[in-house]
Design an enzyme around this catalytic site. Sequence first.
Site, mmCIF file in Angstrom:
data_model
loop_
_atom_site.group_PDB
_atom_site.id
_atom_site.type_symbol
_atom_site.label_atom_id
_atom_site.label_comp_id
_atom_site.label_asym_id
_atom_site.label_seq_id
_atom_site.Cartn_x
_atom_site.Cartn_y
_atom_site.Cartn_z
ATOM 1 N N LYS A 88 0.876 -1.177 0.000
ATOM 2 C CA LYS A 88 0.000 0.000 0.000
ATOM 3 C C LYS A 88 0.910 1.221 0.000
ATOM 4 O O LYS A 88 1.987 1.179 0.579
ATOM 5 C CB LYS A 88 -0.872 -0.005 1.250
ATOM 6 N N HIS A 118 -5.015 1.986 14.977
ATOM 7 C CA HIS A 118 -5.446 0.644 14.562
ATOM 8 C C HIS A 118 -4.301 -0.345 14.758
ATOM 9 O O HIS A 118 -3.151 0.060 14.953
ATOM 10 C CB HIS A 118 -5.847 0.649 13.076
ATOM 11 N N ASP A 146 -2.645 -3.657 12.516
ATOM 12 C CA ASP A 146 -2.731 -4.187 11.154
ATOM 13 C C ASP A 146 -3.337 -5.594 11.189
ATOM 14 O O ASP A 146 -3.057 -6.371 12.102
ATOM 15 C CB ASP A 146 -1.334 -4.241 10.505
ATOM 16 N N HIS A 156 -1.130 1.478 16.457
ATOM 17 C CA HIS A 156 -0.380 2.618 15.943
ATOM 18 C C HIS A 156 -1.279 3.581 15.183
ATOM 19 O O HIS A 156 -2.434 3.266 14.880
ATOM 20 C CB HIS A 156 0.779 2.134 15.042
HETATM 21 O O1 LIG Z 1 2.274 5.586 7.314
HETATM 22 C C1 LIG Z 1 2.662 4.865 8.230
HETATM 23 O O2 LIG Z 1 3.751 4.994 8.767
HETATM 24 C C2 LIG Z 1 1.761 3.780 8.772
HETATM 25 C C3 LIG Z 1 0.561 3.510 7.912
HETATM 26 C C4 LIG Z 1 -0.281 2.425 8.479
HETATM 27 O O3 LIG Z 1 -0.344 2.221 9.650
HETATM 28 C C5 LIG Z 1 -1.046 1.575 7.569
HETATM 29 O O4 LIG Z 1 -1.093 1.850 6.363
HETATM 30 O O5 LIG Z 1 -1.613 0.565 8.042
HETATM 31 FE FE LIG Z 2 -1.034 0.205 10.027
#
Ligand SMILES: O=C(O)CCC(=O)C(=O)O
Ligand SMILES: [Fe+2]
Length: 329
Positions: free
Chosen positions: A196, A215, A217, A271
């Site tokens: 992503k 959230h 992951d 995070h």
């Molecule tokens: O941009 C970030 O450092 C984390 C992004 C994130 O937590 C995610 O895409 O699940």
């Molecule tokens: Fe994340």
Amino acid sequence: MSSITILVPNEVQGLQVFKDGDWYDVAYIPNALIIHIGDQIEILSNGKYKSVHHRTTVNKEKTRMSWPVFLEPPPEFEVGPIPKLVNKDDPPKYKTKNKLTAQKLRLLYSHFQNTSVYNAKCKVNLTYFTSSLLSNTFFFSKCTILHVYRDTNEEYAQSLIGVANKLLGLLSKGLGLEEDEVKQALGGEDLVYMLKINYYPPCPCPELALGVAPHTDMSSITILVPNEVQGLQVFKDGDWYDVAYIPNALIIHIGDQIEILSNGKYKSVYHRTTVNKEKTRMSWPVFLEPPPEFEVGPIPKLVNKDDPPKYKTKKYKDYVYCKLNKLPQ
Ligand SMILES: O=C(O)CCC(=O)C(=O)O
Ligand SMILES: [Fe+2]
């Protein structure tokens, strides 16, 4: 917020429009474009055209995708009712927005779509830019930069396989298991590498906004490369802590699937990301996910009478469905 939006959906039903107090499905017609009247047309027509109130639903089994192109006035451009359409009997119903307001709106909008990439060169806004690195599928736009990305991504994916095997092996040993047991419990060689790209444009009011809401992951582990702009934070003992940027270092998140298969011995990391007033932050997480049909649950060797299973064993796709729809697992 655009003037008009030209949208191509895949064949999965999802788009609905609101009319006379009810939501109506927008039928999928092969090869047809869907056109939305946006706010700017409502404004410049002084309300003669109305922007369409719409939403999308999600599907139990099928993936829905759509490729909208938003025709937007330049950020600095003032939009208001066209003078010829305004008179004493029909005074302006909308303000002509100043530069700052227009910019603010645009930025807030970008935050809503935290999985979008805005590329200044080709002016294509990809609202869901995700590619499965190893299966070679890429959603192409007319944007040449993506072709360059493709080669780089494929090379990166190849290098990640070694990193992933090493990390999963260490996590396995940490549980007192054989080196490849954790990987096998996640689907073995069928493990999916999902990239992503997060794009967080500068935000005029960073104290009022978040890049990504708190959230964990859903993946097993996430391997993330950020740019140098501070933004990622982790939650520990009641406080949020910045994750320091270390040049060339990878950031690894423990995700929900590792928490589940370890029966809670490893915890997935909670995070979020903040945004920056001046700088654009980007990050490239790769989520290592079990195949959708693969069942993940506490590894039997890690469960006994004194330590019964704390999590249900279920197909990864069902886990994702419940999490996205905030249903009990
Ligand atoms: O941009 C970030 O450092 C984390 C992004 C994130 O937590 C995610 O895409 O699940
Ligand atoms: Fe994340």
